[in-house]
Design a protein around this motif. Structure first.
Motif, PDB file in Angstrom:
ATOM      1  N   PHE A  11      45.526  61.764  23.251  1.00 16.64           N
ATOM      2  CA  PHE A  11      45.025  62.170  21.941  1.00 16.64           C
ATOM      3  C   PHE A  11      43.602  62.705  22.034  1.00 16.64           C
TER       4      PHE A  11
ATOM      5  N   ARG B  19      43.588  52.681  17.816  1.00 18.45           N
ATOM      6  CA  ARG B  19      44.650  53.501  17.231  1.00 18.45           C
ATOM      7  C   ARG B  19      44.301  54.987  17.365  1.00 18.45           C
ATOM      8  N   PRO B  20      44.334  55.520  18.597  1.00 25.82           N
ATOM      9  CA  PRO B  20      44.009  56.944  18.756  1.00 25.82           C
ATOM     10  C   PRO B  20      45.091  57.855  18.198  1.00 25.82           C
ATOM     11  N   ASP B  21      46.262  57.277  17.871  1.00 24.58           N
ATOM     12  CA  ASP B  21      47.379  58.101  17.402  1.00 24.58           C
ATOM     13  C   ASP B  21      47.275  58.471  15.930  1.00 24.58           C
ATOM     14  N   VAL B  22      46.359  57.836  15.203  1.00 22.28           N
ATOM     15  CA  VAL B  22      46.217  58.141  13.773  1.00 22.28           C
ATOM     16  C   VAL B  22      44.746  58.262  13.393  1.00 22.28           C
ATOM     17  N   THR B  23      44.493  59.065  12.349  1.00 28.73           N
ATOM     18  CA  THR B  23      43.160  59.079  11.760  1.00 28.73           C
ATOM     19  C   THR B  23      43.051  57.862  10.845  1.00 28.73           C
ATOM     20  N   ASP B 116      37.675  50.784  16.443  1.00 34.36           N
ATOM     21  CA  ASP B 116      37.642  51.520  17.701  1.00 34.36           C
ATOM     22  C   ASP B 116      36.748  52.749  17.574  1.00 34.36           C
ATOM     23  N   GLU B 117      36.388  53.100  16.339  1.00 36.63           N
ATOM     24  CA  GLU B 117      35.542  54.279  16.123  1.00 36.63           C
ATOM     25  C   GLU B 117      34.084  53.905  15.869  1.00 36.63           C
TER      26      GLU B 117
ATOM     27  N   LEU C  24      33.078  57.368  17.157  1.00 41.23           N
ATOM     28  CA  LEU C  24      34.206  58.048  17.782  1.00 41.23           C
ATOM     29  C   LEU C  24      35.114  58.528  16.653  1.00 41.23           C
ATOM     30  N   ASN C  26      38.936  59.822  15.923  1.00 37.67           N
ATOM     31  CA  ASN C  26      40.286  60.058  16.419  1.00 37.67           C
ATOM     32  C   ASN C  26      40.927  61.137  15.561  1.00 37.67           C
ATOM     33  N   GLY C  28      44.069  61.816  15.845  1.00 32.09           N
ATOM     34  CA  GLY C  28      45.439  61.356  15.627  1.00 32.09           C
ATOM     35  C   GLY C  28      46.464  62.314  16.197  1.00 32.09           C
TER      36      GLY C  28
END
Ligand SMILES: [Zn+2]
Ligand SMILES: [Zn+2]
Lengths: 158, 385, 155
Positions: A11, B19-23, B116-117, C24, C26, C28
């Motif tokens: 990602f 959760r890098p798979d979602v904003t 995580d951000e 950071l 993401n 997504g």
């Protein structure tokens, strides 16, 4: 400051480092900062129950009355609680990771107010709640009107 | 006259460290989809949205600008709010207040955090709530709970081993909760030998950083009865401020939890908390804090909770069913954490908590939110009116 | 010990507080696909709502009006029309380009939404609403919306 660029393989992620400077007014509490520069610890006193508090406040948090009286809290106090930081933490003044040898303590001053400080004794097993401590100040020319103008609190014999 | 209100649906994400798979907005939508499904409602049925996170740990200003469109909720009434760790608590309490006006049919309460951000936002964001007063020393939730734990040991006579017993109990509960983040299978030895963060706090004692969201839907009585046959009634709620530095408190181990919970007991005729309340989900940011919180909510005398752990009396199927979800040391999407407590309490009252269900009928449950250096939000739930 | 302490001045004090952050972000799964198409194929993709049929660019996971999950990707030509713009002539920290520069909202062909981006290869005084635009991609692309260098007038 560090700008890590670790990427997740699957990602897309990005970082945005920012430094923002705010200018906070101390207002009525300025007298506390001015007192520290002179090597004195000042607190406001509630006219209802006589309690002295640090941070000083223009209005008592419990009784909602103006606190016009300032009281010198003396140079000694008793230990309330202590802890030592065993891991690197961000220093909010520099934005860098840092480690500290000295415990951070809460002190109840002779005048009754409480404040945080550094302890000169680095061995936490030698710290006991209720023990008597005395303020060790930075030289006058180095003071900035902040709580760490008191370099350490030194345990003293009763 | 206020309406009586009930929670008709709850939902949460599977909490994870990353959760890098979602904003952030997509993660929120996940919790809301599950919440709507649980309530058997659609976004069309929602007419007010109260939402929030701990913004300093978010990195977004006005997160509602991103989240509301992602929820397909443009044009609905609502508020965005934040109050550090209690954020989810004030989100829920505000949702309760608004539902109790009877002006809206269905209020969605949503809270989230994507830690995580956040990248050390605590230490970097001025070091505290007010830099001049709290940023002069390296303060954080870790150091805050270290000094509480030190003072607690000093006053109660408990040892570090008791903190480890609490942590192992928390882990045993989390192991049964599919939504919990940390499921570690811990032993006392592992906890006692774990890395020190700030003595006496070890890494395992402290809540993790979590990416997660949680939501609930609140309706006034008439609507609630139409929507579901198992409404969970919100009997009472209370938000409590605490000002300034911890050193202002008379007792460095305490928070406003005793004051706030007993105020709620008094106005609801609760005279014997251990008997009158059958499920407890109390926001404990660190394992040692759970001991003091058990005392503050009135489950035992001051400075004796560690003895309950020595006697093995705390657990899902034990005398004191405290934090059956595994609690905050297992899962901590900080702004959402109080709503995660609320979701668990609702599931317990409904009997839908699955493997971590407390045995017997749960007539009343108490959930709380904690934040800053002692703020608390109390949420009291009931099975029947 | 109680005194009025006249010798301690009441002079007002201000303190500088610096907030450091390094968040950071993401993008997504949905954002990642959009950015990878730009990076790897110089393609701008939209996403279509299964319920109302609207095409969104940049894409999002849920339709803002239907709350339906979207997964149908639509390849766009990249061309579009300018719906609004401004020229930035002031300087402040963290601006993405050296002023003066223009950016606008570009209504993408075959999509229902506009996308914000920079305008380039154009006289800043001759930008017109409604003008036709096409993307100019950077040579070195890293998976960012700035892999599109700017939009330029298209013939
Ligand atoms: Zn007072
Ligand atoms: Zn749609």
């Amino acid at each position: 400051m560090t700008t890590e660029q670790k990427q997740d393989p699957e990602f897309i992620q990005f970082r945005y480092p920012r430094d923002v400077t705010y200018h906070h007014a101390l207002g009525y509490q300025s007298k506390f900062a001015n007192g520290l520069k002179q090597g004195r610890i000042l607190a406001t006193k509630c006219p209802v129950d006589g309690r002295c508090t640090i941070p000083p406040r223009i209005v008592c948090p419990m009784h909602h009355v103006r606190q016009t009286e300032w009281v010198d809290q003396g140079q000694r106090g008793r230990l309330i609680s202590a802890f030592k930081i065993n891991f690197p933490m961000f220093n909010s003044r520099t934005g860098e990771l840092q480690t500290w040898e000295n415990p951070i303590i809460a002190v109840e001053l002779e005048g009754g107010a409480r404040m945080d400080g550094w302890c000169m004794e680095t061995d936490t097993s030698k710290l006991k709640t209720g023990m008597l401590l005395e303020a060790v100040w930075r030289p006058e020319e180095e003071r900035q009107g902040r709580a760490d103008d008191i370099m350490y609190w030194k345990p003293i014999e009763e | 006259m206020a309406e009586r209100i009930a929670i008709v649906g709850v939902g949460q994400t599977h909490h994870k460290s990353k959760r890098p798979d979602v904003t952030t907005a997509e993660m929120c939508a996940e919790a809301v989809e599950r919440c709507l499904e649980d309530a058997q409602m659609s976004m069309k049925d929602i007419d007010n949205i109260i939402m929030g996170s701990f913004e300093v740990a978010d990195g977004y200003y006005s997160p509602d600008k991103w989240i509301i469109p992602e929820l397909g909720a443009v044009g609905k009434s609502g508020l965005e709010m934040q109050n550090v760790g209690t954020t989810g608590g004030v989100v829920a309490a505000t949702g309760f207040n608004i539902a109790a006006t009877g002006l809206f049919d269905a209020v969605l309460c949503l809270a989230w955090q994507k830690m995580d951000e956040a990248a050390g936002a605590f230490g970097r964001g001025g070091g505290g709530t007010n830099e001049y007063w709290t940023g002069q020393f390296p303060m954080s939730p870790i150091t805050n709970f270290a000094r509480r734990a030190y003072a607690y040991m000093d006053r109660s006579g408990c040892t570090e081993e008791h903190f480890a017993m609490v942590r192992v109990k928390q882990d045993q509960c989390a192991m049964k909760n599919e939504y919990a983040q940390l499921k570690l299978g811990l032993t006392l030895e592992q906890v006692m030998n774990d890395a020190l963060l700030a003595w006496p706090i070890r890494r395992l004692h402290m809540c993790p950083t979590t990416a997660g969201a949680a939501a609930c839907i609140v309706c006034p009585e008439e609507k609630a009865k139409k929507v579901t046959n198992k409404p969970v009634w919100v009997e009472d709620w209370f938000t409590c401020h605490q000002g300034g530095s911890l050193t202002m408190a008379e007792d460095p181990t305490s928070s406003t939890l005793a004051y706030a919970s007993h105020l709620v007991y008094k106005r609801n005729g609760i005279t014997n908390p251990p008997k009158d309340i059958q499920a407890w989900e109390v926001y404990e940011p660190a394992s040692p804090a759970e001991l003091r919180w058990i005392e503050e909510v009135g489950l035992c005398e001051d400075y004796t909770a560690w003895k309950l752990f020595e006697q093995n009396k705390v657990g899902i199927d034990k005398e004191i069913p405290f934090n059956p979800s595994g609690g905050v040391t297992a899962t901590n999407p900080i702004g959402a954490t109080p709503v995660v407590r609320l979701v668990e309490a609702v599931l317990q009252v409904r009997g839908d908590a699955g493997e971590h269900q407390i045995p017997g009928t749960i007539n009343r449950a108490l959930a709380t939110g904690y934040g800053g250096q002692g703020e608390n939000v109390i949420m009291l739930l009931r099975k029947t009116l | 010990m109680t005194q009025n302490l006249p010798e301690i001045p009441d002079t007002l004090v201000n303190v500088d507080v610096i907030g450091y952050s390094n968040f950071l972000v993401n993008t997504g799964a949905t954002g990642t696909k959009f950015l990878k198409e730009i990076r790897d194929n110089k393609k701008i993709m939209g996403i279509k709502c299964p319920s109302c049929g609207k095409v969104y660019v940049p894409p999002r996971l849920h339709c803002p009006t239907c709350f339906a999950r979207m997964s149908e990707w639509v390849k766009l030509s990249g061309k579009g029309s300018l719906t609004s713009y401004t020229v930035v002539r002031y300087e402040e920290p963290y601006l993405p380009k050296q002023p003066p520069f223009a950016y606008g909202i570009i209504q993408m062909d075959s999509a229902d939404t506009g996308m914000a981006h920079f305008l380039g290869e154009v006289d800043l005084d001759k930008i017109k609403i409604g003008m036709r635009l096409e993307p100019v991609f950077k040579e070195e692309r890293e998976g960012s919306i700035l892999d599109i260098d700017y939009f330029k007038p298209s013939s």
